[in-house]
Design a protein around this motif. Structure first.
Motif, PDB file in Angstrom:
ATOM      1  N   HIS A  59    -116.442 -39.653  -9.984  1.00 45.69           N
ATOM      2  CA  HIS A  59    -115.478 -40.062 -11.013  1.00 45.69           C
ATOM      3  C   HIS A  59    -114.057 -40.357 -10.125  1.00 45.69           C
ATOM      4  CE1 HIS A  59    -113.434 -40.298 -14.799  1.00 45.69           C
ATOM      5  NE2 HIS A  59    -112.445 -39.714 -14.288  1.00 45.69           N
ATOM      6  N   VAL A  60    -113.341 -41.231 -10.529  1.00 46.91           N
ATOM      7  CA  VAL A  60    -112.079 -41.642  -9.972  1.00 46.91           C
ATOM      8  C   VAL A  60    -111.092 -41.864 -11.242  1.00 46.91           C
ATOM      9  CG1 VAL A  60    -112.628 -43.926  -9.370  1.00 46.91           C
ATOM     10  CG2 VAL A  60    -110.527 -42.928  -8.421  1.00 46.91           C
ATOM     11  N   ASP A  61    -110.018 -41.425 -11.054  1.00 48.76           N
ATOM     12  CA  ASP A  61    -108.729 -41.805 -12.282  1.00 48.76           C
ATOM     13  C   ASP A  61    -107.498 -41.699 -11.629  1.00 48.76           C
ATOM     14  OD1 ASP A  61    -107.894 -42.403 -14.688  1.00 48.76           O
ATOM     15  OD2 ASP A  61    -108.771 -40.806 -15.740  1.00 48.76           O
ATOM     16  N   ALA A  62    -106.594 -42.281 -12.319  1.00 47.65           N
ATOM     17  CA  ALA A  62    -105.351 -42.217 -11.811  1.00 47.65           C
ATOM     18  C   ALA A  62    -104.373 -42.391 -13.126  1.00 47.65           C
ATOM     19  CB  ALA A  62    -104.893 -43.579 -10.752  1.00 47.65           C
ATOM     20  N   LYS A  63    -103.185 -41.508 -12.893  1.00 48.70           N
ATOM     21  CA  LYS A  63    -102.061 -41.617 -13.788  1.00 48.70           C
ATOM     22  C   LYS A  63    -101.017 -40.639 -13.300  1.00 48.70           C
ATOM     23  CE  LYS A  63    -100.609 -40.467 -18.620  1.00 48.70           C
ATOM     24  NZ  LYS A  63    -100.309 -41.889 -18.769  1.00 48.70           N
ATOM     25  N   ARG A  64     -99.856 -41.664 -13.399  1.00 49.63           N
ATOM     26  CA  ARG A  64     -98.693 -40.634 -12.764  1.00 49.63           C
ATOM     27  C   ARG A  64     -98.209 -39.672 -13.582  1.00 49.63           C
ATOM     28  NH1 ARG A  64     -95.856 -38.890  -8.857  1.00 49.63           N
ATOM     29  NH2 ARG A  64     -93.760 -39.246  -8.908  1.00 49.63           N
ATOM     30  N   HIS A  65     -98.271 -38.361 -12.978  1.00 47.22           N
ATOM     31  CA  HIS A  65     -97.993 -37.050 -13.761  1.00 47.22           C
ATOM     32  C   HIS A  65     -97.012 -36.093 -13.228  1.00 47.22           C
ATOM     33  CE1 HIS A  65    -100.053 -35.254 -10.543  1.00 47.22           C
ATOM     34  NE2 HIS A  65    -101.349 -35.966 -10.953  1.00 47.22           N
ATOM     35  N   GLY A  66     -96.607 -36.644 -11.854  1.00 44.24           N
ATOM     36  CA  GLY A  66     -95.401 -35.976 -11.216  1.00 44.24           C
ATOM     37  C   GLY A  66     -95.479 -34.328 -11.030  1.00 44.24           C
ATOM     38  N   GLU A  67     -96.793 -33.913 -10.760  1.00 37.38           N
ATOM     39  CA  GLU A  67     -97.192 -32.590 -10.809  1.00 37.38           C
ATOM     40  C   GLU A  67     -97.761 -32.052  -9.336  1.00 37.38           C
ATOM     41  OE1 GLU A  67     -99.821 -31.208 -13.894  1.00 37.38           O
ATOM     42  OE2 GLU A  67     -98.235 -31.831 -15.553  1.00 37.38           O
ATOM     43  N   TYR A  68     -97.364 -33.260  -8.405  1.00 42.72           N
ATOM     44  CA  TYR A  68     -97.699 -33.113  -7.072  1.00 42.72           C
ATOM     45  C   TYR A  68     -99.385 -33.009  -7.180  1.00 42.72           C
ATOM     46  CZ  TYR A  68     -92.878 -33.081  -6.109  1.00 42.72           C
ATOM     47  OH  TYR A  68     -91.806 -33.275  -6.011  1.00 42.72           O
ATOM     48  N   ASP A  69     -99.788 -32.646  -5.750  1.00 39.77           N
ATOM     49  CA  ASP A  69    -101.274 -32.650  -5.607  1.00 39.77           C
ATOM     50  C   ASP A  69    -102.018 -31.457  -6.461  1.00 39.77           C
ATOM     51  OD1 ASP A  69     -99.735 -30.335  -4.380  1.00 39.77           O
ATOM     52  OD2 ASP A  69    -101.099 -30.250  -2.334  1.00 39.77           O
ATOM     53  N   PHE A  70    -101.490 -30.386  -6.998  1.00 39.06           N
ATOM     54  CA  PHE A  70    -101.955 -29.266  -7.699  1.00 39.06           C
ATOM     55  C   PHE A  70    -102.218 -30.041  -9.305  1.00 39.06           C
ATOM     56  CE2 PHE A  70    -100.988 -26.484  -4.422  1.00 39.06           C
ATOM     57  CZ  PHE A  70    -102.034 -25.383  -4.686  1.00 39.06           C
ATOM     58  N   GLY A  71    -101.397 -30.956  -9.680  1.00 37.65           N
ATOM     59  CA  GLY A  71    -101.839 -31.441 -10.737  1.00 37.65           C
ATOM     60  C   GLY A  71    -102.751 -32.384 -10.958  1.00 37.65           C
ATOM     61  N   SER A  72    -102.932 -33.072  -9.742  1.00 37.84           N
ATOM     62  CA  SER A  72    -104.422 -34.029  -9.460  1.00 37.84           C
ATOM     63  C   SER A  72    -105.341 -33.078  -9.468  1.00 37.84           C
ATOM     64  CB  SER A  72    -104.109 -34.881  -8.261  1.00 37.84           C
ATOM     65  OG  SER A  72    -103.052 -35.849  -8.564  1.00 37.84           O
ATOM     66  N   TYR A  73    -105.321 -31.846  -8.671  1.00 41.06           N
ATOM     67  CA  TYR A  73    -106.427 -31.156  -8.615  1.00 41.06           C
ATOM     68  C   TYR A  73    -106.900 -30.446 -10.240  1.00 41.06           C
ATOM     69  CZ  TYR A  73    -105.386 -30.107  -3.614  1.00 41.06           C
ATOM     70  OH  TYR A  73    -105.446 -30.378  -2.124  1.00 41.06           O
ATOM     71  N   LYS A  74    -105.733 -30.159 -10.793  1.00 42.68           N
ATOM     72  CA  LYS A  74    -106.270 -29.770 -11.996  1.00 42.68           C
ATOM     73  C   LYS A  74    -106.931 -30.910 -13.023  1.00 42.68           C
ATOM     74  CE  LYS A  74    -102.953 -30.224 -15.439  1.00 42.68           C
ATOM     75  NZ  LYS A  74    -101.519 -29.781 -16.196  1.00 42.68           N
ATOM     76  N   ARG A  75    -106.660 -31.914 -13.055  1.00 41.57           N
ATOM     77  CA  ARG A  75    -107.281 -33.127 -13.879  1.00 41.57           C
ATOM     78  C   ARG A  75    -108.621 -33.491 -13.169  1.00 41.57           C
ATOM     79  NH1 ARG A  75    -101.849 -33.331 -14.176  1.00 41.57           N
ATOM     80  NH2 ARG A  75    -100.894 -34.232 -16.010  1.00 41.57           N
ATOM     81  N   ALA A  76    -108.841 -33.283 -11.817  1.00 39.71           N
ATOM     82  CA  ALA A  76    -110.031 -33.356 -11.226  1.00 39.71           C
ATOM     83  C   ALA A  76    -111.006 -32.137 -11.741  1.00 39.71           C
ATOM     84  CB  ALA A  76    -109.954 -33.590  -9.746  1.00 39.71           C
ATOM     85  N   TYR A  77    -110.316 -31.045 -11.449  1.00 37.37           N
ATOM     86  CA  TYR A  77    -111.161 -29.797 -11.739  1.00 37.37           C
ATOM     87  C   TYR A  77    -111.709 -29.883 -13.312  1.00 37.37           C
ATOM     88  CZ  TYR A  77    -112.095 -24.938 -13.245  1.00 37.37           C
ATOM     89  OH  TYR A  77    -112.690 -23.742 -13.779  1.00 37.37           O
ATOM     90  N   ILE A  78    -110.735 -30.165 -14.327  1.00 38.99           N
ATOM     91  CA  ILE A  78    -111.354 -30.348 -15.752  1.00 38.99           C
ATOM     92  C   ILE A  78    -112.298 -31.267 -15.750  1.00 38.99           C
ATOM     93  CG2 ILE A  78    -110.449 -30.881 -17.956  1.00 38.99           C
ATOM     94  CD1 ILE A  78    -107.555 -29.685 -17.366  1.00 38.99           C
ATOM     95  N   TRP A  79    -112.320 -32.502 -15.241  1.00 39.27           N
ATOM     96  CA  TRP A  79    -113.308 -33.184 -15.340  1.00 39.27           C
ATOM     97  C   TRP A  79    -114.702 -32.851 -14.918  1.00 39.27           C
ATOM     98  CZ3 TRP A  79    -116.960 -36.131 -13.082  1.00 39.27           C
ATOM     99  CH2 TRP A  79    -117.414 -37.081 -13.645  1.00 39.27           C
TER     100      TRP A  79
END
Length: 284
Positions: A59-79
């Motif tokens: 899976h790959v997704d993208a959205k500007r969230h401004g939470e740095y790498d940990f914000g992306s980790y969170k979203r990838a983890y939940i998926w």
């Protein structure tokens, strides 16, 4: 027995365009040879860019969230948690693209990290008297960590903080400290002090670290250009071209021509300039 690995990748394009460049494709492709990959990008990115990663990811997704790498980790983890499940994996990794690489076959490096026989481990471990921690750009966890309610709560509660420094303090330093306080063991394949991951480019490469931190391009008044030149002359040509292509995209052709040099006099001058800046401007 084949190890089951899950790589949760946080990506970011500093130009803001959401470009998936060749260096990121090579990185994700290398990880995909050793496990499942989920990528989340902290940018608004067109589907045409994200499709470049499609052959290599679950899976790959993208959205500007401004939470740095940990914000992306969170979203990838939940998926991954909701769509793949985690219980059948032997290792879960949190990885970001603040580095170029891998410069070597990453398979043996993963085996070496996993042989550390600790609950959590990383590519680089910051040695510090009061706040030792796994550097957050490449962290790995066994089920003793990732298959727990507290880990789920830690990751899913990640939120936007005022600055990158706050993110490092709460999440990067905080994760290792939480692990240690709970009785989990932590370690890293390469022990570094201070800014060693950025500054010891050639030495870490010779020691087997298969990555270069991207911020090395901007450190020490350009004095690291000689070390980076040393590494680029020795790595795979496809990877070298991808690294140079992305560095030119981000920093420009003129800067890279100035920066990457084998001239010892230029390197010496830049080191002196850095020393003067540290003493007389920064006061350190």
């Amino acid at each position: 027995m084949t190890k089951k690995r899950l790589f949760l990748v946080a990506a970011y394009d500093p130009t803001g365009l959401g470009t998936v460049d060749a260096s990121l494709i090579l990185y994700v492709r290398a990880l995909a040879q050793h496990g499942d990959v989920v990528v989340f990008m902290d940018n608004d990115a067109p589907d045409s860019e994200l499709k470049k990663l499609a052959p290599f990811v679950r899976h790959v997704d993208a959205k500007r969230h401004g939470e740095y790498d940990f914000g992306s980790y969170k979203r990838a983890y939940i998926w991954a948690r909701d769509n793949l499940g985690l219980t059948h994996y032997d290792f879960v990794y949190l990885v970001n693209d603040s580095v170029y690489g891998p410069l070597y076959d990453i398979g043996p490096v993963l085996d070496r990290m996993e042989s550390l026989d600790t609950d959590a481990f990383g590519m680089a471990y910051k040695v510090h008297r009061s706040r030792p921690h796994i550097e957050s750009w490449f962290m790995g966890f066994r089920p003793s960590v990732f298959d727990t309610s507290w880990f789920d709560e830690f990751v899913t509660s990640i939120t936007k903080l005022p600055s990158k420094g706050d993110v490092i303090a709460r999440y990067e330093n905080g994760l290792t400290q939480t692990l240690r306080q709970a009785g989990y063991t932590t370690d890293g394949l390469y022990h570094v002090r201070g800014r060693g991951t950025y500054n010891r480019v050639a030495g870490l490469y010779r020691a087997g670290m298969p990555f270069i931190k991207k911020l090395s391009w901007r450190r020490r008044c350009g004095a690291l250009g000689g070390q980076i030149s040393y590494v680029l002359r020795r790595c795979d040509p496809q990877m070298r071209d991808a690294i140079l292509g992305d560095a030119i995209r981000i920093y420009g052709i003129a800067f890279n021509k100035w920066f990457i040099t084998r001239n010892p006099f230029k390197i010496g001058y830049r080191n002196v300039k850095h020393f003067i800046r540290k003493i007389f401007i920064e006061g350190i």
